[in-house]
Design an enzyme around this catalytic site. Structure first.
Site, PDB file in Angstrom:
ATOM      1  CG  ASP A   1      -2.974  -0.492  -2.272  1.00  0.00           C
ATOM      2  OD1 ASP A   1      -3.060   0.684  -1.878  1.00  0.00           O
ATOM      3  OD2 ASP A   1      -3.563  -1.444  -1.725  1.00  0.00           O
TER       4      ASP A   1
ATOM      5  CB  SER B   1      -0.965  -0.029   1.196  1.00  0.00           C
ATOM      6  OG  SER B   1      -1.897   1.000   1.139  1.00  0.00           O
TER       7      SER B   1
ATOM      8  CG  ASP C   1      -6.264   0.728  -0.639  1.00  0.00           C
ATOM      9  OD1 ASP C   1      -5.427   1.642  -0.510  1.00  0.00           O
ATOM     10  OD2 ASP C   1      -6.243  -0.309   0.061  1.00  0.00           O
TER      11      ASP C   1
ATOM     12  CG  ASP D   1      -2.875   4.099  -1.437  1.00  0.00           C
ATOM     13  OD1 ASP D   1      -3.612   3.955  -2.437  1.00  0.00           O
ATOM     14  OD2 ASP D   1      -2.905   3.330  -0.471  1.00  0.00           O
TER      15      ASP D   1
END
Length: 447
Positions: free
Chosen positions: A245, A104, A247, A243
């Site tokens: 990833d 992430s 999400d 961000d």
């Protein structure tokens, strides 16, 4: 969750090369997951694998693929794709599970694994527990005739882009809007600029040149300074930061002012209440700004706080038949449009409200003023539990007394990093900073 050996609040995460974030563990994890899924009565389990842009993703993708195939599972590899895209494609491809290789918002030295169920939701605790139990068994390979097969999904990006656009009305366009889109050198670097451009916006993409090592470095939702500077420099109407990833989403208005997840949730909640789209409570977390809770209450909108983590926000929404929730960090869940937190989908929902109402982001949020709030991350040594120390407990009581009637504080260990997060908010910025500094110093001394 507290008894788990590997799974935390957001999958399995750690430093690359250190257990369990190693190639040999990923091989065993793939095999364990394949055996658990096959044990649920499927002749051939199918698992999709996506990843962000970290250099270690290649290594872990190959290891997971080998383990799954050895257990007899078929594998569909998506390449670099946002976490919510993997959730969507798990459903779309009728797979039995999805795996995301990502840490992430963390730097490239870290990586992690998240699982999705066949429904595109976080894997059930019972299935995670079964995978952990299977990890304790010796590695084994099914007979050759039962080995799984692996293939790449060539149209994954196009499938997901079309899904994102399907979450807004057919006549929704962004013509005449100048956007700066910060992709954090991460998983959205291809698809996000494409989606907004195809809807008619003039897109200036930054953080869209990943090299395997620069994910989240100085860009993205954890470093919005780059986006703020570019919005001001370009005279853009609005900026969007994702961000690594994909999400989390934050926005920057035309003046260069940052709007966090709380502000975006409030904007959506107010509009959806008026249009009849909102049902159930809005769900936030312990970190949600108190001003948002007050503002929603003034509109007659029920607000519920869950534990920190989009997993817990999702659980609370499902239990209470809600559709909207999230975190100040930018995790936004619009469950009538996506099964999990999806940053691109959430951004489109905000833009749809703004275009329909004919408002800029600053106009839409002119009546919302969050309380001054700040978080300090105090790094802790392995095994140390500073929150149990008498000195920290005494400092906490002192801080709560100072904030009585004027603010609140949250002390909590992170579920993804070896840190304690010290958060303070108050109706006065000086009071907030004074209490925060004192409390953080005491926690630091005990860590």
């Amino acid at each position: 969750m507290a008894t788990r050996k590997y799974f935390g609040t957001d999958g399995i995460r750690g430093r690359v090369g250190e257990q369990p974030i190693s190639a040999d563990f990923m091989l065993r994890l793939g095999a364990a997951a394949g055996r658990v899924l096959a044990g649920e009565g499927r002749e051939h389990a199918t698992v999709v694998i996506g990843k962000d842009t970290r250099i270690s993703g290649y290594m872990f993708e190959a290891a997971l693929e080998a383990g799954l195939v050895a257990a007899g599972a078929d594998v569909r590899m998506l390449g670099p794709m946002p976490t919510p895209a993997v959730a969507y494609l798990t459903r779309s491809l009728r797979a039995d599970a999805g795996i995301v290789i990502s840490a992430s918002h963390n730097p490239h030295q870290d990586n992690g694994i998240k699982f999705f169920s066949a429904h595109g939701e976080k894997l059930a605790d019972a299935v995670e527990a079964a995978i952990e139990a299977e990890l304790e068994q010796p590695f084994r390979t099914v007979p050759s005739e039962r080995l799984g097969k692996a293939q790449r999904v060539g149209d994954a990006l196009s499938r997901y882009a079309e899904f994102c656009k399907s979450t807004v009305p057919d006549d929704f366009v962004l013509s005449g809007l100048r956007l700066v889109v910060d992709c954090a050198h991460g998983a959205t670097y291809q698809v996000a600029p494409r989606v907004f451009s195809e809807l008619g916006a003039r897109v200036d993409a930054i953080g869209a040149e990943p090299d395997g090592l620069n994910i989240n470095r100085g860009v993205g939702s954890t470093h919005p300074e780059a986006l703020i500077a570019r919005v001001r420099e370009a005279g853009a109407d609005l900026g969007i930061a994702f961000d690594g990833d994909g999400d989390r989403v934050l926005m920057v208005d035309g003046r260069g002012q940052l709007v966090d997840g709380d502000g975006l949730i409030f904007l959506l909640a107010r509009d959806w209440q008026a249009s009849g789209r909102l049902h159930g409570p809005v769900v936030g977390t312990l970190m949600t700004n108190y001003a948002m809770e007050q503002a929603l209450g003034a509109l007659g909108i029920e607000f519920v706080r869950a534990k920190v983590g989009d997993r817990y926000v999702h659980q609370a929404l499902v239990e209470r038949d809600g559709v909207l929730g999230g975190e100040a960090s930018g995790h936004l869940l619009c469950l009538d449009r996506a099964s999990t937190g999806d940053a691109i989908v959430a951004a489109l929902q905000v833009l749809e409200v703004l275009r329909r109402r004919g408002q800029s982001l600053e106009q839409a949020l002119s009546a919302y003023q969050p309380l001054p709030q700040r978080t300090v991350n105090v790094r802790i040594a392995p095994g140390v539990k500073p929150l149990e120390q008498p000195a920290v407990q005494a400092a906490r009581a002192e801080a709560e007394a100072a904030l009585a009637g004027r603010g609140r504080l949250v002390l909590r260990p992170s579920g993804t990093e070896p840190v304690v997060r010290v958060t303070v908010e108050a109706d006065d910025a000086a009071l907030m900073q004074q209490v925060l500094d004192r409390l953080a110093d005491v926690v630091r001394a005990a860590a």
